[in-house]
Design a protein around this motif. Structure first.
Motif, PDB file in Angstrom:
ATOM      1  N   ASP A  71       0.801  -1.222   0.000  1.00 29.59           N
ATOM      2  CA  ASP A  71       0.000   0.000   0.000  1.00 29.59           C
ATOM      3  C   ASP A  71       0.836   1.275   0.000  1.00 29.59           C
ATOM      4  N   SER A  72       2.117   1.156   0.324  1.00 25.78           N
ATOM      5  CA  SER A  72       2.941   2.366   0.414  1.00 25.78           C
ATOM      6  C   SER A  72       3.168   3.017  -0.948  1.00 25.78           C
ATOM      7  N   ILE A  73       2.770   2.340  -2.033  1.00 20.53           N
ATOM      8  CA  ILE A  73       2.828   2.983  -3.350  1.00 20.53           C
ATOM      9  C   ILE A  73       1.872   4.177  -3.400  1.00 20.53           C
ATOM     10  N   TYR A  74       0.858   4.180  -2.528  1.00 17.60           N
ATOM     11  CA  TYR A  74      -0.128   5.263  -2.491  1.00 17.60           C
ATOM     12  C   TYR A  74       0.345   6.323  -1.498  1.00 17.60           C
ATOM     13  N   VAL A  75       1.285   7.135  -1.969  1.00 13.60           N
ATOM     14  CA  VAL A  75       2.057   8.013  -1.086  1.00 13.60           C
ATOM     15  C   VAL A  75       1.241   9.171  -0.512  1.00 13.60           C
ATOM     16  N   ARG A  76       0.106   9.490  -1.102  1.00 13.16           N
ATOM     17  CA  ARG A  76      -0.676  10.617  -0.577  1.00 13.16           C
ATOM     18  C   ARG A  76      -1.106  10.395   0.868  1.00 13.16           C
ATOM     19  N   ASP A  77      -1.402   9.154   1.226  1.00 16.50           N
ATOM     20  CA  ASP A  77      -2.107   8.892   2.472  1.00 16.50           C
ATOM     21  C   ASP A  77      -1.283   9.125   3.728  1.00 16.50           C
ATOM     22  N   ALA A  78       0.026   9.001   3.654  1.00 15.51           N
ATOM     23  CA  ALA A  78       0.860   9.079   4.856  1.00 15.51           C
ATOM     24  C   ALA A  78       1.185  10.503   5.275  1.00 15.51           C
ATOM     25  N   VAL A  79       0.993  11.464   4.373  1.00 18.97           N
ATOM     26  CA  VAL A  79       1.445  12.838   4.617  1.00 18.97           C
ATOM     27  C   VAL A  79       0.431  13.829   4.059  1.00 18.97           C
ATOM     28  N   VAL A  80       0.170  14.890   4.820  1.00 23.85           N
ATOM     29  CA  VAL A  80      -0.550  16.060   4.334  1.00 23.85           C
ATOM     30  C   VAL A  80       0.470  17.185   4.226  1.00 23.85           C
ATOM     31  N   VAL A  81       0.384  17.991   3.176  1.00 20.45           N
ATOM     32  CA  VAL A  81       1.352  19.071   2.991  1.00 20.45           C
ATOM     33  C   VAL A  81       0.667  20.414   3.196  1.00 20.45           C
ATOM     34  N   SER A  82       1.260  21.211   4.067  1.00 20.23           N
ATOM     35  CA  SER A  82       0.771  22.560   4.323  1.00 20.23           C
ATOM     36  C   SER A  82       1.857  23.566   3.983  1.00 20.23           C
ATOM     37  N   ASP A  83       1.525  24.856   4.037  1.00 20.04           N
ATOM     38  CA  ASP A  83       2.523  25.882   3.775  1.00 20.04           C
ATOM     39  C   ASP A  83       3.624  25.892   4.832  1.00 20.04           C
ATOM     40  N   ARG A  84       3.355  25.276   5.972  1.00 21.38           N
ATOM     41  CA  ARG A  84       4.351  25.233   7.043  1.00 21.38           C
ATOM     42  C   ARG A  84       5.239  23.994   6.972  1.00 21.38           C
ATOM     43  N   GLY A  85       4.855  23.055   6.139  1.00 18.26           N
ATOM     44  CA  GLY A  85       5.601  21.818   6.021  1.00 18.26           C
ATOM     45  C   GLY A  85       4.683  20.615   6.033  1.00 18.26           C
ATOM     46  N   ALA A  86       5.259  19.442   6.203  1.00 21.24           N
ATOM     47  CA  ALA A  86       4.504  18.195   6.141  1.00 21.24           C
ATOM     48  C   ALA A  86       3.843  17.884   7.476  1.00 21.24           C
ATOM     49  N   VAL A  87       2.624  17.374   7.407  1.00 19.34           N
ATOM     50  CA  VAL A  87       1.921  16.856   8.575  1.00 19.34           C
ATOM     51  C   VAL A  87       1.907  15.334   8.432  1.00 19.34           C
ATOM     52  N   LEU A  88       2.510  14.655   9.392  1.00 14.40           N
ATOM     53  CA  LEU A  88       2.580  13.198   9.346  1.00 14.40           C
ATOM     54  C   LEU A  88       1.271  12.615   9.845  1.00 14.40           C
ATOM     55  N   CYS A  89       0.684  11.753   9.047  1.00 18.72           N
ATOM     56  CA  CYS A  89      -0.617  11.184   9.377  1.00 18.72           C
ATOM     57  C   CYS A  89      -0.483  10.011  10.353  1.00 18.72           C
ATOM     58  N   SER A  90      -1.620   9.511  10.784  1.00 12.42           N
ATOM     59  CA  SER A  90      -1.693   8.300  11.598  1.00 12.42           C
ATOM     60  C   SER A  90      -2.737   7.421  10.937  1.00 12.42           C
ATOM     61  N   MET A  91      -2.295   6.311  10.364  1.00  4.64           N
ATOM     62  CA  MET A  91      -3.126   5.575   9.427  1.00  4.64           C
ATOM     63  C   MET A  91      -4.266   4.815  10.103  1.00  4.64           C
ATOM     64  N   GLY A  92      -5.442   4.924   9.492  1.00  3.36           N
ATOM     65  CA  GLY A  92      -6.577   4.173   9.979  1.00  3.36           C
ATOM     66  C   GLY A  92      -6.508   2.699   9.638  1.00  3.36           C
ATOM     67  N   LYS A  93      -5.759   2.352   8.612  1.00  2.00           N
ATOM     68  CA  LYS A  93      -5.555   0.964   8.231  1.00  2.00           C
ATOM     69  C   LYS A  93      -4.327   0.448   8.961  1.00  2.00           C
ATOM     70  N   ALA A  94      -4.528  -0.527   9.843  1.00  2.00           N
ATOM     71  CA  ALA A  94      -3.453  -0.960  10.740  1.00  2.00           C
ATOM     72  C   ALA A  94      -2.199  -1.395  10.002  1.00  2.00           C
ATOM     73  N   GLN A  95      -2.358  -2.058   8.843  1.00  2.43           N
ATOM     74  CA  GLN A  95      -1.194  -2.548   8.101  1.00  2.43           C
ATOM     75  C   GLN A  95      -0.334  -1.425   7.535  1.00  2.43           C
ATOM     76  N   ARG A  96      -0.822  -0.179   7.615  1.00  3.19           N
ATOM     77  CA  ARG A  96      -0.090   0.951   7.039  1.00  3.19           C
ATOM     78  C   ARG A  96       0.518   1.863   8.113  1.00  3.19           C
ATOM     79  N   ARG A  97       0.500   1.460   9.365  1.00  2.00           N
ATOM     80  CA  ARG A  97       0.892   2.348  10.452  1.00  2.00           C
ATOM     81  C   ARG A  97       2.339   2.824  10.366  1.00  2.00           C
ATOM     82  N   ASP A  98       3.226   2.076   9.706  1.00  2.00           N
ATOM     83  CA  ASP A  98       4.636   2.475   9.636  1.00  2.00           C
ATOM     84  C   ASP A  98       4.929   3.454   8.492  1.00  2.00           C
ATOM     85  N   GLU A  99       3.971   3.707   7.634  1.00  2.00           N
ATOM     86  CA  GLU A  99       4.246   4.559   6.468  1.00  2.00           C
ATOM     87  C   GLU A  99       4.584   6.009   6.815  1.00  2.00           C
ATOM     88  N   PRO A 100       3.882   6.661   7.757  1.00  2.00           N
ATOM     89  CA  PRO A 100       4.259   8.043   8.062  1.00  2.00           C
ATOM     90  C   PRO A 100       5.691   8.169   8.587  1.00  2.00           C
TER      91      PRO A 100
END
Length: 290
Positions: free
Chosen positions: A77-106
């Motif tokens: 799933d890490s090919i879907y790079v949008r989900d782990a990070v939100v980008v703001s004018d201040r920099g990246a916001v690291l997400c916390s994944m709702g799908k348990a298998q993706r928790r290490d991506e941020p």
């Protein structure tokens, strides 16, 4: 440099992850694809070819591409790079994944972003859940966030706190149950901004108050046909205002966009999009939009 509170301004720099680094090898694909609820077993060679041609479309638009490296803590799933990070004018916001298998991506994304000199503006912590596919900037001061099985109220509260002062409104959008908690349904599964005040949507699954709100603020809504929702017709990436890329096999949606004056490019994505239910917005994380 990061930023651009927009989903439609011209992409100058973006993040991708190659199938070779997300899928890695046939053994990892075989071990994971069923558990991750891919609709079929990805073919690594074909996926690499599709992704390479997709990247060329992005380069041809003038975008600089950064590639996330392989990380043993992440999966297909890490090919879907949008989900782990939100980008703001201040920099990246690291997400916390709702799908348990993706928790290490941020965390994997954070390690790369730091080496690339991209600042971290904040992170979603503790019981908060937030995935990037649920976060849609409707303009530079307004962000809508889908609240469903991947993103919760606490995650939205933390995002609002991180973005405080940088945006005026963070609007929660309740998402439907649809096919249940094991299916992927983000807000960007239902809505894709294409141009200023032009959005592509599958209104059957949009909350009526949110749809009325979009219309009241002057948005024109192009309606995705029922038969093209399952083939990711609603997931379209704006490369610049009125210029977009979408998955091939959605001709009626393409005609809708072109009739509205949009320039449309298509890519083949059986392996990288259809099998993992992730369209072009999912495959990309714009870092700078001008």
């Amino acid at each position: 440099m990061t930023g651009g509170h927009s989903e439609v301004a011209t992409i100058r720099r973006l993040l991708l992850k190659r199938p070779q680094d997300a899928f890695v090898d046939e053994r990892r694909i075989e071990a994971q694809w069923r558990d991750l609820r891919f609709t079929g077993r990805p073919d690594l060679r074909r996926a690499a070819d599709e992704h390479g041609r997709f990247a060329e479309i992005l380069r041809a638009s003038g975008a600089e591409i950064l590639f996330l490296p392989r990380d043993d803590g992440t999966g297909l799933d890490s090919i879907y790079v949008r989900d782990a990070v939100v980008v703001s004018d201040r920099g990246a916001v690291l997400c916390s994944m709702g799908k348990a298998q993706r928790r290490d991506e941020p965390g994997a994304a954070a390690r790369y972003l730091e080496t690339a000199g991209i600042p971290i503006a904040g992170r979603i912590e503790d019981e908060g859940r937030l995935e990037g596919g649920d976060v849609v900037f409707l303009d530079s001061r307004t962000v809508a966030v889908g609240e469903g099985y991947r993103t919760n109220a606490e995650g939205i509260r933390q995002l609002r706190q991180i973005l405080a002062g940088g945006v005026d409104e963070v609007i929660p959008v309740p998402l439907p149950h649809w096919k249940g908690p094991d299916d992927v349904l983000h807000l960007m599964s239902l809505l894709s901004p294409i141009d200023i005040d032009l959005v592509l949507a599958y209104s059957r699954l949009l909350p009526a108050p949110f749809r009325r709100w979009l219309l009241a603020r002057g948005a024109e809504i192009l309606e995705v046909p029922d038969e093209e929702f399952a083939t990711l017709g609603c997931n379209v990436l704006a490369l610049a205002p009125g210029r977009c890329v979408m998955l091939e096999g959605n001709p009626r949606t393409r005609r809708l966009l072109e009739a509205a004056g949009c320039e449309v490019r298509v890519y083949e994505g059986k392996e990288i999009s259809l099998k993992g239910s992730g369209g072009p917005t999912c495959l990309t994380r714009p870092l700078v939009r001008a």
